[in-house]
Design a protein around this motif. Structure first.
Motif, PDB file in Angstrom:
ATOM      1  N   ARG A 205     -44.692 -47.018  -2.011  1.00  0.00           N
ATOM      2  CA  ARG A 205     -45.992 -46.496  -1.589  1.00  0.00           C
ATOM      3  C   ARG A 205     -46.993 -47.624  -1.423  1.00  0.00           C
ATOM      4  NH1 ARG A 205     -48.242 -42.604  -5.597  1.00  0.00           N
ATOM      5  NH2 ARG A 205     -47.505 -44.099  -7.099  1.00  0.00           N
ATOM      6  N   THR A 206     -48.039 -47.382  -0.694  1.00  0.00           N
ATOM      7  CA  THR A 206     -49.220 -48.223  -0.504  1.00  0.00           C
ATOM      8  C   THR A 206     -48.947 -49.511   0.278  1.00  0.00           C
ATOM      9  OG1 THR A 206     -49.984 -47.406  -2.643  1.00  0.00           O
ATOM     10  CG2 THR A 206     -51.257 -49.133  -1.637  1.00  0.00           C
ATOM     11  N   LEU A 207     -47.989 -50.326  -0.146  1.00  0.00           N
ATOM     12  CA  LEU A 207     -47.681 -51.594   0.519  1.00  0.00           C
ATOM     13  C   LEU A 207     -46.197 -51.622   0.880  1.00  0.00           C
ATOM     14  CD1 LEU A 207     -49.498 -54.100  -1.892  1.00  0.00           C
ATOM     15  CD2 LEU A 207     -50.340 -53.273   0.306  1.00  0.00           C
TER      16      LEU A 207
ATOM     17  N   LEU B 118     -49.511 -47.765  -8.330  1.00  0.00           N
ATOM     18  CA  LEU B 118     -49.716 -47.513  -6.903  1.00  0.00           C
ATOM     19  C   LEU B 118     -48.461 -47.590  -6.028  1.00  0.00           C
ATOM     20  CD1 LEU B 118     -52.961 -49.638  -6.458  1.00  0.00           C
ATOM     21  CD2 LEU B 118     -52.790 -47.161  -6.724  1.00  0.00           C
ATOM     22  N   GLY B 119     -47.467 -48.332  -6.446  1.00  0.00           N
ATOM     23  CA  GLY B 119     -46.348 -48.589  -5.545  1.00  0.00           C
ATOM     24  C   GLY B 119     -45.071 -47.847  -5.839  1.00  0.00           C
TER      25      GLY B 119
ATOM     26  N   MET C 297     -50.036 -52.755 -11.065  1.00  0.00           N
ATOM     27  CA  MET C 297     -50.300 -52.140  -9.760  1.00  0.00           C
ATOM     28  C   MET C 297     -49.050 -51.454  -9.215  1.00  0.00           C
ATOM     29  SD  MET C 297     -52.794 -54.957  -7.946  1.00  0.00           S
ATOM     30  CE  MET C 297     -52.487 -54.277  -6.336  1.00  0.00           C
ATOM     31  N   TRP C 298     -47.876 -52.083  -9.386  1.00  0.00           N
ATOM     32  CA  TRP C 298     -46.635 -51.458  -8.916  1.00  0.00           C
ATOM     33  C   TRP C 298     -46.408 -50.129  -9.627  1.00  0.00           C
ATOM     34  CZ3 TRP C 298     -42.995 -50.712  -5.518  1.00  0.00           C
ATOM     35  CH2 TRP C 298     -41.823 -50.081  -5.907  1.00  0.00           C
TER      36      TRP C 298
ATOM     37  N   LYS D 299     -42.986 -41.585  -6.379  1.00  0.00           N
ATOM     38  CA  LYS D 299     -43.227 -40.468  -7.298  1.00  0.00           C
ATOM     39  C   LYS D 299     -41.891 -39.848  -7.670  1.00  0.00           C
ATOM     40  CE  LYS D 299     -47.819 -39.454  -5.795  1.00  0.00           C
ATOM     41  NZ  LYS D 299     -48.849 -39.050  -6.655  1.00  0.00           N
TER      42      LYS D 299
ATOM     43  N   TRP E 250     -44.759 -55.883  -2.307  1.00  0.00           N
ATOM     44  CA  TRP E 250     -44.770 -55.509  -3.721  1.00  0.00           C
ATOM     45  C   TRP E 250     -44.010 -56.531  -4.556  1.00  0.00           C
ATOM     46  CZ3 TRP E 250     -48.257 -52.997  -5.894  1.00  0.00           C
ATOM     47  CH2 TRP E 250     -48.834 -51.871  -5.326  1.00  0.00           C
TER      48      TRP E 250
END
Length: 136
Positions: free
Chosen positions: A34-36, A59-60, A55-56, A63, A41
Motif C-alpha cells: 500500500r501507499t508506495l 502504511l505499507g 511506516m511500513w 491489510k 518500501w
C-alpha cells in the motif's frame, strides 16, 4: 554498565524490527503493498532504521484478509482424513449408521487378522511351526 546494556538492547531491537519489516516487505507481492511501490518500501526500511519500519507496519503492509470459514462438518484444511473412513457428521457417531457399519467392518478385519496371526504361530502339540496348510 546499565547504560551500555540499554544501548545494546535498543540497538538489537532496532536491528530486529528492521530485519523483520525488510523481510516482510520483500516477501509481500508487489500488487499488495500500500501507499508506495514495493521497491520504495524496501529502500525506506533500509535507509530510515526506526521510522521506515514503523511506516511500513502502519502504511505499507497489506491489510489482513479474513480467513474463510470451512463449511460445517468439513475437514479443516491441511488435515486429511484417513483413507476409507467415513466423513465426519454433525450428529453423534453412535447415531450414524454408516459409521457403525464401518466400525463393525473394522472390528471384523482386526478379528480375522488376529486369527490368521494365531494360526501362523507354532503348534503347541509338537512344537513345529504351523504352515497354514490345514495340517496340525
Amino acid at each position: 554498565m546499565i547504560r551500555a546494556m540499554l544501548i545494546i538492547g535498543g540497538a538489537a531491537l532496532i536491528v530486529g524490527l528492521t530485519l523483520y519489516t525488510l523481510l516482510d516487505a520483500v516477501r509481500t507481492p508487489a500488487h499488495e503493498a500500500r501507499t508506495l511501490p514495493k521497491w520504495l518500501w524496501v529502500l525506506v526500511t533500509l535507509l530510515f532504521p526506526v521510522v521506515g519500519p514503523l511506516m511500513w507496519l502502519i502504511l505499507g503492509r497489506p491489510k489482513a484478509q479474513p480467513a474463510a470459514q470451512p463449511a460445517a462438518g468439513a475437514p479443516r484444511p491441511g488435515f486429511g482424513q484417513r483413507r476409507n473412513t467415513p466423513a465426519p457428521s454433525v450428529s453423534s457417531p453412535d447415531d450414524d449408521e454408516e459409521y457403525l457399519r464401518w466400525l463393525k467392518a473394522k472390528a471384523e478385519r482386526e478379528r480375522r487378522s488376529r486369527e490368521a496371526e494365531s494360526n501362523n504361530k507354532q503348534d503347541p502339540e509338537d512344537g513345529t511351526p504351523n504352515q497354514g496348510n490345514g495340517q496340525n
